[in-house]
Design a protein around this motif. Structure first.
Motif: not given
Ligand code: MEV
Length: 325
Positions: A228, A232, A237, A240, A243-244
């Motif tokens: 992911k 991103a 992004d 995102k 968050e990751l």
């Protein structure tokens, strides 16, 4: 063209996602930093190799080519000597050399000075002895050197030193995919504690042996995060991506390789507005990274410093190995 004197430089690296899990066949993402190692190699007469590495307090160290592979190397120069040993053996070379090394960064930070110095050494030897070595062969030779010296390693740091940029990487160079990214607004904080990668890798290996299912699930979750994060990063992004980073940090905590200092610096960065924060590398100490919107950068830097961290100013996604002259 054959040269008798070559100056080569290679960058240090920063692990962005996937540390430890990468050693178990999962991907990781690494970026090259603008702090570099420089190695000057000169072909000289005779059969002695002389090394000066002032930052490592190595002053005129000397060894005969015939002794390569037969003696214990001093720890400060073992990557340089192993690189020569492997290269000379592979290409059946015997020659005197004079080597001078210099580094932009302290080996304390865990930016990968040993992999960068190995890459510089092999690249310089290929120029001096006029042997065509493409990037993948350069990676393979250096990976062999690093494994012979330290026994463990995925090779992600060598890939960063060779290709530069930001790379999606699978152990041993099975996949080396440069990612197209524009900017990486990261803040790096050093905990002040030098971590020993081998000890931490062994700690995780022991945990994996005793809790195979649980640790296997953690590695699988990290793998999903890396996939992911790749998307991103390519889509810029940052929400995102932040968050990751937090999710990856939580899983690294579950692997018991974070530390009080890494925990407090990542928390401080988040409280000051970071989009995400995680340790970078083997854990136990070394550095953490926080993703910072421009408007929050100053606050995040201040928060990391107030929590006992040292800000390391580096640029990311920088050029790989290059011949300086
Ligand atoms: C160390 O910076 C990262 C590890 O994954 C080791 C490696 O990949 O070589 C722990």
């Amino acid at each position: 063209m054959k040269k008798s004197n070559v100056l080569v430089s290679a960058p240090g690296k920063l692990m962005l996602f996937g540390e430890h899990a990468v050693l178990y066949g999962n991907p990781c993402i690494v970026t090259a930093v603008d702090q570099r190692v420089y190695v000057n190699v000169e072909k000289v007469g005779g059969e002695s190799i002389k090394i000066n590495a002032p930052e490592l307090k190595i002053d005129n160290y000397s060894i005969k080519v015939s002794d390569l592979g037969g003696v214990d190397y001093p720890k400060e120069v073992k990557f340089v000597l192993k690189a020569i040993e492997v290269f000379f053996k592979k290409y059946k070379i015997v020659s005197g050399l004079k080597i001078d090394t210099k580094s932009d960064f302290s080996s304390l930070f865990g930016f990968g000075s040993s992999s960068a110095v190995t890459v510089c050494m092999v690249k310089a030897l290929s120029k001096i002895f006029d042997i065509e070595v493409d990037n993948k062969s350069l990676f393979d030779i250096c990976f062999k050197v690093v494994l012979e010296v330290q026994g463990v390693g995925s090779g992600f740091d060598i890939a960063a030193a060779v290709w530069g940029g930001t790379i999606y990487f699978v152990r041993g160079g099975k996949v080396i995919k440069p990612l197209k990214i524009s900017r990486l607004p990261l803040v790096v904080g050093y905990t002040g504690i030098k971590a020993d990668t081998t000890t931490l890798v062994q700690k995780v290996a022991k945990l994996y042996k005793s809790h195979e299912k649980k640790i296997g699930e953690i590695f699988a979750s990290i793998r999903v995060i890396v996939e992911k994060a790749k998307i991103a990063l390519e889509n810029t992004d940052y929400l995102k991506l932040g968050e990751l980073m937090d999710e990856n940090q939580k899983l690294l905590e579950d692997l018991s390789i974070s530390s009080i200092e890494l925990g407090s610096l990542t928390k401080a960065a988040r409280r000051a507005g970071a989009l995400g924060a995680k340790l970078s590398g083997a854990g136990g100490g070394d550095c953490m990274v926080a993703l910072a919107n421009k408007s929050k950068t100053a606050k995040i830097r201040e928060a990391i410093e107030k929590s006992g961290g040292v800000i390391i100013d580096v640029k990311f996604n920088t050029e790989g190995v290059r011949i300086e002259k």
